[in-house]
Design a protein around this motif. Structure first.
Motif, mmCIF file in Angstrom:
data_model
loop_
_atom_site.group_PDB
_atom_site.id
_atom_site.type_symbol
_atom_site.label_atom_id
_atom_site.label_comp_id
_atom_site.label_asym_id
_atom_site.label_seq_id
_atom_site.Cartn_x
_atom_site.Cartn_y
_atom_site.Cartn_z
ATOM 1 N N TYR A 216 0.822 -1.215 0.000
ATOM 2 C CA TYR A 216 0.000 0.000 0.000
ATOM 3 C C TYR A 216 0.859 1.270 0.000
ATOM 4 O O TYR A 216 0.313 2.376 -0.020
ATOM 5 N N LEU A 217 2.176 1.110 0.062
ATOM 6 C CA LEU A 217 3.071 2.268 0.141
ATOM 7 C C LEU A 217 3.924 2.447 -1.109
ATOM 8 O O LEU A 217 4.721 3.381 -1.168
ATOM 9 N N ASP A 218 3.759 1.559 -2.074
ATOM 10 C CA ASP A 218 4.575 1.604 -3.290
ATOM 11 C C ASP A 218 6.060 1.636 -2.927
ATOM 12 O O ASP A 218 6.790 2.575 -3.260
ATOM 13 N N VAL A 219 6.477 0.605 -2.223
ATOM 14 C CA VAL A 219 7.845 0.524 -1.710
ATOM 15 C C VAL A 219 8.917 0.725 -2.780
ATOM 16 O O VAL A 219 9.904 1.435 -2.545
ATOM 17 N N PRO A 220 8.789 0.135 -3.985
ATOM 18 C CA PRO A 220 9.839 0.319 -4.999
ATOM 19 C C PRO A 220 10.111 1.774 -5.357
ATOM 20 O O PRO A 220 11.204 2.102 -5.838
ATOM 21 N N LYS B 198 11.626 -8.880 -2.007
ATOM 22 C CA LYS B 198 10.269 -9.285 -2.357
ATOM 23 C C LYS B 198 9.286 -8.823 -1.282
ATOM 24 O O LYS B 198 9.144 -9.443 -0.235
ATOM 25 N N VAL B 199 8.594 -7.730 -1.545
ATOM 26 C CA VAL B 199 7.651 -7.165 -0.578
ATOM 27 C C VAL B 199 6.281 -7.819 -0.740
ATOM 28 O O VAL B 199 5.677 -7.765 -1.803
ATOM 29 N N LEU B 200 5.809 -8.428 0.344
ATOM 30 C CA LEU B 200 4.489 -9.068 0.337
ATOM 31 C C LEU B 200 3.414 -8.156 0.906
ATOM 32 O O LEU B 200 2.246 -8.275 0.552
ATOM 33 N N PHE B 201 3.826 -7.267 1.812
ATOM 34 C CA PHE B 201 2.877 -6.341 2.426
ATOM 35 C C PHE B 201 3.635 -5.116 2.914
ATOM 36 O O PHE B 201 4.756 -5.211 3.399
ATOM 37 N N ALA B 202 3.010 -3.947 2.779
ATOM 38 C CA ALA B 202 3.584 -2.705 3.287
ATOM 39 C C ALA B 202 2.465 -1.722 3.604
ATOM 40 O O ALA B 202 1.608 -1.450 2.768
ATOM 41 N N ASP B 203 2.477 -1.194 4.823
ATOM 42 C CA ASP B 203 1.460 -0.218 5.215
ATOM 43 C C ASP B 203 1.883 0.422 6.528
ATOM 44 O O ASP B 203 2.781 -0.065 7.221
ATOM 45 N N ARG B 204 1.219 1.512 6.886
ATOM 46 C CA ARG B 204 1.437 2.150 8.174
ATOM 47 C C ARG B 204 0.545 1.495 9.221
ATOM 48 O O ARG B 204 -0.613 1.180 8.946
ATOM 49 N N ILE C 200 5.954 1.956 10.013
ATOM 50 C CA ILE C 200 5.753 1.278 8.734
ATOM 51 C C ILE C 200 6.023 -0.199 8.955
ATOM 52 O O ILE C 200 7.066 -0.573 9.509
ATOM 53 N N LEU C 201 5.080 -1.025 8.553
ATOM 54 C CA LEU C 201 5.239 -2.475 8.644
ATOM 55 C C LEU C 201 5.476 -3.027 7.253
ATOM 56 O O LEU C 201 4.642 -2.867 6.360
ATOM 57 N N LEU C 202 6.644 -3.648 7.075
ATOM 58 C CA LEU C 202 6.968 -4.315 5.818
ATOM 59 C C LEU C 202 7.085 -5.815 6.084
ATOM 60 O O LEU C 202 7.712 -6.219 7.061
ATOM 61 N N ALA D 46 11.228 -11.939 6.313
ATOM 62 C CA ALA D 46 11.278 -11.180 7.564
ATOM 63 C C ALA D 46 10.171 -10.139 7.670
ATOM 64 O O ALA D 46 9.501 -9.792 6.692
ATOM 65 N N ILE D 47 10.020 -9.642 8.903
ATOM 66 C CA ILE D 47 9.116 -8.543 9.221
ATOM 67 C C ILE D 47 9.983 -7.333 9.560
ATOM 68 O O ILE D 47 10.908 -7.434 10.365
ATOM 69 N N TYR D 48 9.699 -6.203 8.942
ATOM 70 C CA TYR D 48 10.447 -4.974 9.195
ATOM 71 C C TYR D 48 9.532 -3.948 9.854
ATOM 72 O O TYR D 48 8.405 -3.733 9.390
ATOM 73 N N ILE D 49 10.028 -3.298 10.916
ATOM 74 C CA ILE D 49 9.297 -2.225 11.582
ATOM 75 C C ILE D 49 10.155 -0.967 11.475
ATOM 76 O O ILE D 49 11.274 -0.924 11.985
ATOM 77 N N ILE D 50 9.631 0.047 10.799
ATOM 78 C CA ILE D 50 10.414 1.227 10.425
ATOM 79 C C ILE D 50 9.738 2.500 10.941
ATOM 80 O O ILE D 50 8.510 2.632 10.881
ATOM 81 N N ASP D 51 10.550 3.419 11.437
ATOM 82 C CA ASP D 51 10.062 4.733 11.866
ATOM 83 C C ASP D 51 9.826 5.578 10.611
ATOM 84 O O ASP D 51 10.781 5.878 9.885
ATOM 85 N N PRO D 52 8.588 5.991 10.321
ATOM 86 C CA PRO D 52 8.311 6.747 9.098
ATOM 87 C C PRO D 52 8.863 8.164 9.110
ATOM 88 O O PRO D 52 9.040 8.776 8.053
ATOM 89 N N ASP D 53 9.153 8.696 10.291
ATOM 90 C CA ASP D 53 9.666 10.063 10.384
ATOM 91 C C ASP D 53 11.166 10.133 10.109
ATOM 92 O O ASP D 53 11.652 11.061 9.468
ATOM 93 N N SER D 54 11.888 9.140 10.614
ATOM 94 C CA SER D 54 13.344 9.141 10.454
ATOM 95 C C SER D 54 13.833 8.166 9.393
ATOM 96 O O SER D 54 15.019 8.166 9.056
ATOM 97 N N ASP D 55 12.919 7.325 8.881
ATOM 98 C CA ASP D 55 13.280 6.283 7.908
ATOM 99 C C ASP D 55 14.316 5.316 8.476
ATOM 100 O O ASP D 55 15.139 4.763 7.741
ATOM 101 N N LEU D 56 14.282 5.118 9.791
ATOM 102 C CA LEU D 56 15.213 4.205 10.438
ATOM 103 C C LEU D 56 14.547 2.860 10.711
ATOM 104 O O LEU D 56 13.371 2.809 11.118
ATOM 105 N N LEU D 57 15.288 1.794 10.505
ATOM 106 C CA LEU D 57 14.804 0.459 10.820
ATOM 107 C C LEU D 57 14.845 0.277 12.333
ATOM 108 O O LEU D 57 15.906 0.310 12.944
ATOM 109 N N LYS D 58 13.688 0.090 12.960
ATOM 110 C CA LYS D 58 13.611 -0.074 14.409
ATOM 111 C C LYS D 58 13.774 -1.539 14.819
ATOM 112 O O LYS D 58 14.312 -1.836 15.874
#
Length: 205
Positions: free
Chosen positions: A48-52, A68-74, A88-90, A95-107
């Motif tokens: 839902y975030l157009d990751v590419p 290979k992104v299977l899901f992406a959304d806030r 942001i949940l990717l 794997a599952i990625y949890i990212i801070d949308p303000d800093s673009d840092l992988l949490k």
């Protein structure tokens, strides 16, 4: 302290007689229909975030050798202290990625192989917990909860020999941190679902 989740994801609080270790969250934007297992098996929208098109997100994935992104959304994520923060949940096939949308840092990055099970209620609320015994668990909220669970189940099945357990219960525990266990309870009330999150007291030696 009572906490109310507005439609925009913001939190409103007011004083009450609730314990300081207990938080009440209402779901005014959700229906009352009881959730069934069959609802997990439906077509998924995915990204839902157009990751590419996002160089910051793509950089995070490329550093991990993932693409290979299977899901992406806030989503909303509960911290160990009980605060709700937008993340942001990717989900990829590994794997599952949890990212801070303000800093673009992988949490946090959670390997799918480390996930033991998913916990969610039998009701139409937004909450789900990812149980990771080797680390600590993760409680989140999303209006696309059913889709997220379905993607995680399918991804785990396709990359391993086991079926990821999905535990339906209107009360469950999760480790908010290595030394902190909390209980989540869901109750149907007029106008929506009430979610109570309380800290479990450690047993006395």
């Amino acid at each position: 302290m009572d906490a109310m989740v507005d439609d925009d994801g913001s939190v409103r609080s007011d004083r009450s007689d609730q314990s300081k270790n207990e938080k009440i969250v209402m779901e005014p934007f959700m229906g009352m229909k009881v959730r069934g297992r069959a609802s997990l098996h439906r077509d998924c929208e995915g990204d839902y975030l157009d990751v590419p098109s996002d160089p910051h997100l793509m950089k995070i994935l490329s550093k991990q050798g993932d693409d290979k992104v299977l899901f992406a959304d806030r989503v909303l994520k509960f911290t160990g202290s009980g605060k709700m923060k937008q993340r942001i949940l990717l989900i990829t096939d590994f794997a599952i990625y949890i990212i801070d949308p303000d800093s673009d840092l992988l949490k946090r990055r959670i390997a799918l192989a480390a996930v033991d099970k998913l916990c969610l209620s039998k009701l139409s609320d937004n909450f789900f917990a990812i149980i990771v015994p080797s680390e600590y668990d993760c409680l989140m909220a999303s209006t696309r909860k059913t889709e997220i669970v379905s993607v995680l189940v399918d991804a785990t099945r396709s990359t391993s020999e086991y079926e990821l357990e999905v535990d339906f219960s209107n009360r469950f525990e999760y480790h908010a941190a290595a030394d902190s266990v909390k209980e989540v309870e869901f109750v149907e009330v007029e106008g929506g679902i009430r979610t109570r999150i309380s800290k479990k007291e450690s047993p006395q030696d």
